[in-house]
Design a protein around this motif. Structure first.
Motif, PDB file in Angstrom:
ATOM      1  N   ARG A   1       0.279  91.203 -50.421  1.00  0.00           N
ATOM      2  CA  ARG A   1       1.465  91.416 -51.099  1.00  0.00           C
ATOM      3  C   ARG A   1       1.037  92.230 -52.535  1.00  0.00           C
ATOM      4  NH1 ARG A   1       2.652  88.002 -55.604  1.00  0.00           N
ATOM      5  NH2 ARG A   1       1.357  86.249 -55.611  1.00  0.00           N
ATOM      6  N   LEU A   2      -0.152  92.109 -52.961  1.00  0.00           N
ATOM      7  CA  LEU A   2      -0.574  92.815 -54.140  1.00  0.00           C
ATOM      8  C   LEU A   2      -1.185  94.163 -54.020  1.00  0.00           C
ATOM      9  CD1 LEU A   2      -2.481  89.784 -55.917  1.00  0.00           C
ATOM     10  CD2 LEU A   2      -0.114  90.532 -56.369  1.00  0.00           C
ATOM     11  N   THR A   3      -1.582  94.305 -52.909  1.00  0.00           N
ATOM     12  CA  THR A   3      -2.256  95.701 -52.478  1.00  0.00           C
ATOM     13  C   THR A   3      -1.424  96.577 -51.507  1.00  0.00           C
ATOM     14  OG1 THR A   3      -3.385  95.001 -50.515  1.00  0.00           O
ATOM     15  CG2 THR A   3      -4.558  94.721 -52.643  1.00  0.00           C
ATOM     16  N   VAL A   4      -0.522  96.091 -50.973  1.00  0.00           N
ATOM     17  CA  VAL A   4       0.414  96.711 -49.887  1.00  0.00           C
ATOM     18  C   VAL A   4       1.181  97.846 -50.365  1.00  0.00           C
ATOM     19  CG1 VAL A   4       2.289  96.459 -48.323  1.00  0.00           C
ATOM     20  CG2 VAL A   4       0.160  95.055 -48.036  1.00  0.00           C
ATOM     21  N   PRO A   5       1.821  97.421 -51.571  1.00  0.00           N
ATOM     22  CA  PRO A   5       2.858  98.702 -51.964  1.00  0.00           C
ATOM     23  C   PRO A   5       2.138  99.815 -52.634  1.00  0.00           C
ATOM     24  CG  PRO A   5       3.250  96.498 -53.152  1.00  0.00           C
ATOM     25  CD  PRO A   5       2.231  96.193 -52.439  1.00  0.00           C
ATOM     26  N   ASP A   6       0.815  99.645 -53.092  1.00  0.00           N
ATOM     27  CA  ASP A   6       0.237 100.907 -53.568  1.00  0.00           C
ATOM     28  C   ASP A   6      -0.410 101.726 -52.009  1.00  0.00           C
ATOM     29  OD1 ASP A   6      -1.152 102.593 -55.393  1.00  0.00           O
ATOM     30  OD2 ASP A   6      -3.049 101.838 -54.665  1.00  0.00           O
ATOM     31  N   LEU A   7      -0.925 100.817 -51.236  1.00  0.00           N
ATOM     32  CA  LEU A   7      -1.464 101.337 -50.048  1.00  0.00           C
ATOM     33  C   LEU A   7      -0.225 102.035 -49.332  1.00  0.00           C
ATOM     34  CD1 LEU A   7      -3.815 102.070 -48.145  1.00  0.00           C
ATOM     35  CD2 LEU A   7      -3.304  99.564 -47.174  1.00  0.00           C
ATOM     36  N   TRP A   8       1.067 101.575 -49.182  1.00  0.00           N
ATOM     37  CA  TRP A   8       1.938 102.066 -48.340  1.00  0.00           C
ATOM     38  C   TRP A   8       2.561 103.572 -48.916  1.00  0.00           C
ATOM     39  CZ3 TRP A   8       3.688 102.817 -44.043  1.00  0.00           C
ATOM     40  CH2 TRP A   8       4.465 103.381 -43.586  1.00  0.00           C
ATOM     41  N   SER A   9       2.428 103.487 -50.164  1.00  0.00           N
ATOM     42  CA  SER A   9       2.822 104.683 -50.894  1.00  0.00           C
ATOM     43  C   SER A   9       1.961 105.816 -50.487  1.00  0.00           C
ATOM     44  CB  SER A   9       3.029 104.728 -52.360  1.00  0.00           C
ATOM     45  OG  SER A   9       3.863 103.589 -53.038  1.00  0.00           O
ATOM     46  N   TYR A  10       0.852 105.635 -50.318  1.00  0.00           N
ATOM     47  CA  TYR A  10      -0.417 106.508 -49.935  1.00  0.00           C
ATOM     48  C   TYR A  10      -0.065 106.921 -48.394  1.00  0.00           C
ATOM     49  CZ  TYR A  10      -4.716 108.529 -48.767  1.00  0.00           C
ATOM     50  OH  TYR A  10      -5.587 109.320 -48.148  1.00  0.00           O
ATOM     51  N   ILE A  11      -0.203 105.933 -47.770  1.00  0.00           N
ATOM     52  CA  ILE A  11      -0.052 106.029 -46.075  1.00  0.00           C
ATOM     53  C   ILE A  11       1.205 107.017 -45.843  1.00  0.00           C
ATOM     54  CG2 ILE A  11       0.505 104.884 -43.943  1.00  0.00           C
ATOM     55  CD1 ILE A  11      -1.358 102.690 -44.898  1.00  0.00           C
ATOM     56  N   GLN A  12       2.403 106.733 -46.591  1.00  0.00           N
ATOM     57  CA  GLN A  12       3.698 107.640 -46.263  1.00  0.00           C
ATOM     58  C   GLN A  12       3.307 108.956 -46.359  1.00  0.00           C
ATOM     59  OE1 GLN A  12       6.500 105.484 -49.023  1.00  0.00           O
ATOM     60  NE2 GLN A  12       7.750 105.445 -47.177  1.00  0.00           N
ATOM     61  N   GLN A  13       2.746 109.319 -47.067  1.00  0.00           N
ATOM     62  CA  GLN A  13       2.062 110.926 -47.407  1.00  0.00           C
ATOM     63  C   GLN A  13       1.083 111.263 -46.240  1.00  0.00           C
ATOM     64  OE1 GLN A  13       0.681 111.520 -50.973  1.00  0.00           O
ATOM     65  NE2 GLN A  13       2.114 109.979 -51.919  1.00  0.00           N
ATOM     66  N   TRP A  14       0.571 110.315 -45.436  1.00  0.00           N
ATOM     67  CA  TRP A  14      -0.642 110.709 -44.302  1.00  0.00           C
ATOM     68  C   TRP A  14       0.100 111.581 -42.991  1.00  0.00           C
ATOM     69  CZ3 TRP A  14      -0.767 107.689 -39.694  1.00  0.00           C
ATOM     70  CH2 TRP A  14      -2.146 108.308 -38.799  1.00  0.00           C
ATOM     71  N   ALA A  15      -0.323 112.356 -42.846  1.00  0.00           N
ATOM     72  CA  ALA A  15      -0.049 113.156 -41.405  1.00  0.00           C
ATOM     73  C   ALA A  15      -1.227 112.981 -40.485  1.00  0.00           C
ATOM     74  CB  ALA A  15       0.518 114.552 -41.888  1.00  0.00           C
ATOM     75  N   PRO A  16      -0.940 112.379 -39.287  1.00  0.00           N
ATOM     76  CA  PRO A  16      -2.014 112.211 -38.233  1.00  0.00           C
ATOM     77  C   PRO A  16      -2.271 113.599 -37.825  1.00  0.00           C
ATOM     78  CG  PRO A  16      -0.399 110.745 -37.644  1.00  0.00           C
ATOM     79  CD  PRO A  16       0.365 111.691 -39.052  1.00  0.00           C
ATOM     80  N   GLN A  17      -3.683 113.898 -37.508  1.00  0.00           N
ATOM     81  CA  GLN A  17      -3.976 115.239 -37.138  1.00  0.00           C
ATOM     82  C   GLN A  17      -4.333 115.104 -35.467  1.00  0.00           C
ATOM     83  OE1 GLN A  17      -4.560 117.820 -38.955  1.00  0.00           O
ATOM     84  NE2 GLN A  17      -3.400 116.378 -40.373  1.00  0.00           N
ATOM     85  N   SER A  18      -4.133 114.136 -34.981  1.00  0.00           N
ATOM     86  CA  SER A  18      -4.245 114.169 -33.726  1.00  0.00           C
ATOM     87  C   SER A  18      -3.183 113.191 -32.709  1.00  0.00           C
ATOM     88  CB  SER A  18      -5.658 113.522 -32.915  1.00  0.00           C
ATOM     89  OG  SER A  18      -5.932 112.206 -33.351  1.00  0.00           O
ATOM     90  N   GLY A  19      -3.214 113.350 -31.480  1.00  0.00           N
ATOM     91  CA  GLY A  19      -1.980 112.246 -30.759  1.00  0.00           C
ATOM     92  C   GLY A  19      -2.251 110.985 -30.687  1.00  0.00           C
ATOM     93  N   GLY A  20      -3.710 110.504 -30.973  1.00  0.00           N
ATOM     94  CA  GLY A  20      -3.970 109.139 -30.854  1.00  0.00           C
ATOM     95  C   GLY A  20      -5.096 108.766 -31.825  1.00  0.00           C
ATOM     96  N   MET A  21      -4.938 107.811 -32.360  1.00  0.00           N
ATOM     97  CA  MET A  21      -6.059 107.124 -33.589  1.00  0.00           C
ATOM     98  C   MET A  21      -6.293 105.825 -33.475  1.00  0.00           C
ATOM     99  SD  MET A  21      -5.742 109.896 -35.922  1.00  0.00           S
ATOM    100  CE  MET A  21      -6.739 108.868 -37.377  1.00  0.00           C
ATOM    101  N   GLU A  22      -7.610 105.562 -33.793  1.00  0.00           N
ATOM    102  CA  GLU A  22      -7.961 103.979 -33.841  1.00  0.00           C
ATOM    103  C   GLU A  22      -7.884 103.775 -35.184  1.00  0.00           C
ATOM    104  OE1 GLU A  22     -11.924 101.303 -33.165  1.00  0.00           O
ATOM    105  OE2 GLU A  22     -11.779 103.253 -31.958  1.00  0.00           O
ATOM    106  N   LEU A  23      -7.303 102.632 -35.491  1.00  0.00           N
ATOM    107  CA  LEU A  23      -7.449 102.025 -36.864  1.00  0.00           C
ATOM    108  C   LEU A  23      -8.199 100.895 -36.951  1.00  0.00           C
ATOM    109  CD1 LEU A  23      -6.214 101.945 -39.737  1.00  0.00           C
ATOM    110  CD2 LEU A  23      -4.299 100.652 -38.942  1.00  0.00           C
ATOM    111  N   SER A  24      -9.316 100.815 -37.395  1.00  0.00           N
ATOM    112  CA  SER A  24     -10.032  99.801 -37.451  1.00  0.00           C
ATOM    113  C   SER A  24     -10.028  98.805 -38.666  1.00  0.00           C
ATOM    114  CB  SER A  24     -11.728 100.000 -37.697  1.00  0.00           C
ATOM    115  OG  SER A  24     -12.685  99.092 -37.657  1.00  0.00           O
ATOM    116  N   LEU A  25      -9.711  97.355 -38.118  1.00  0.00           N
ATOM    117  CA  LEU A  25      -9.474  96.536 -39.192  1.00  0.00           C
ATOM    118  C   LEU A  25     -10.684  95.563 -39.521  1.00  0.00           C
ATOM    119  CD1 LEU A  25      -6.185  95.286 -37.900  1.00  0.00           C
ATOM    120  CD2 LEU A  25      -6.482  96.976 -39.628  1.00  0.00           C
TER     121      LEU A  25
END
Length: 101
Positions: A22-46
């Motif tokens: 809950r402390l890190t998500v708001p800032d990260l989400w603001s950033y992610i909303q500007q992200w535009a994927p460059q391919s039709g499939g992505m792997e997101l490693s956790l």
């Protein structure tokens, strides 16, 4: 544009790191909303995620939806046991069944 928790490793691979809570998500989400994927499939490693709570789980669900709207399918890899348990407790498994490696 960069964010300390969002690392683009390749055209089709992204790594998240640190805490997704809950402390890190708001800032990260603001950033992610500007992200535009460059391919039709992505792997997101956790693999580098240290801690995740329900806010982090919701962020991942919204990220998958955000990518879908841009014709990109995200697959989650190295899903932590803690997140798997949150999916089960929240009855969100069916939403993510096609997105976990």
């Amino acid at each position: 544009m960069t964010h300390p928790q969002w690392h683009i490793a390749a055209d089709d691979r992204i790594t998240l790191s640190g805490a997704l809570d809950r402390l890190t998500v708001p800032d990260l989400w603001s950033y992610i909303q500007q992200w535009a994927p460059q391919s039709g499939g992505m792997e997101l490693s956790l693999e580098r995620v240290d801690r995740i709570d329900s806010a982090g789980m919701v962020l991942l669900i919204h990220l998958i939806e955000h990518a879908k709207k841009q014709n990109c399918h995200i697959m989650l890899s190295f899903v932590p046991q803690q997140l798997t348990m949150l999916f089960k407790l929240s009855n969100a498994e069916s939403l993510l069944a096609d997105h976990i490696k």
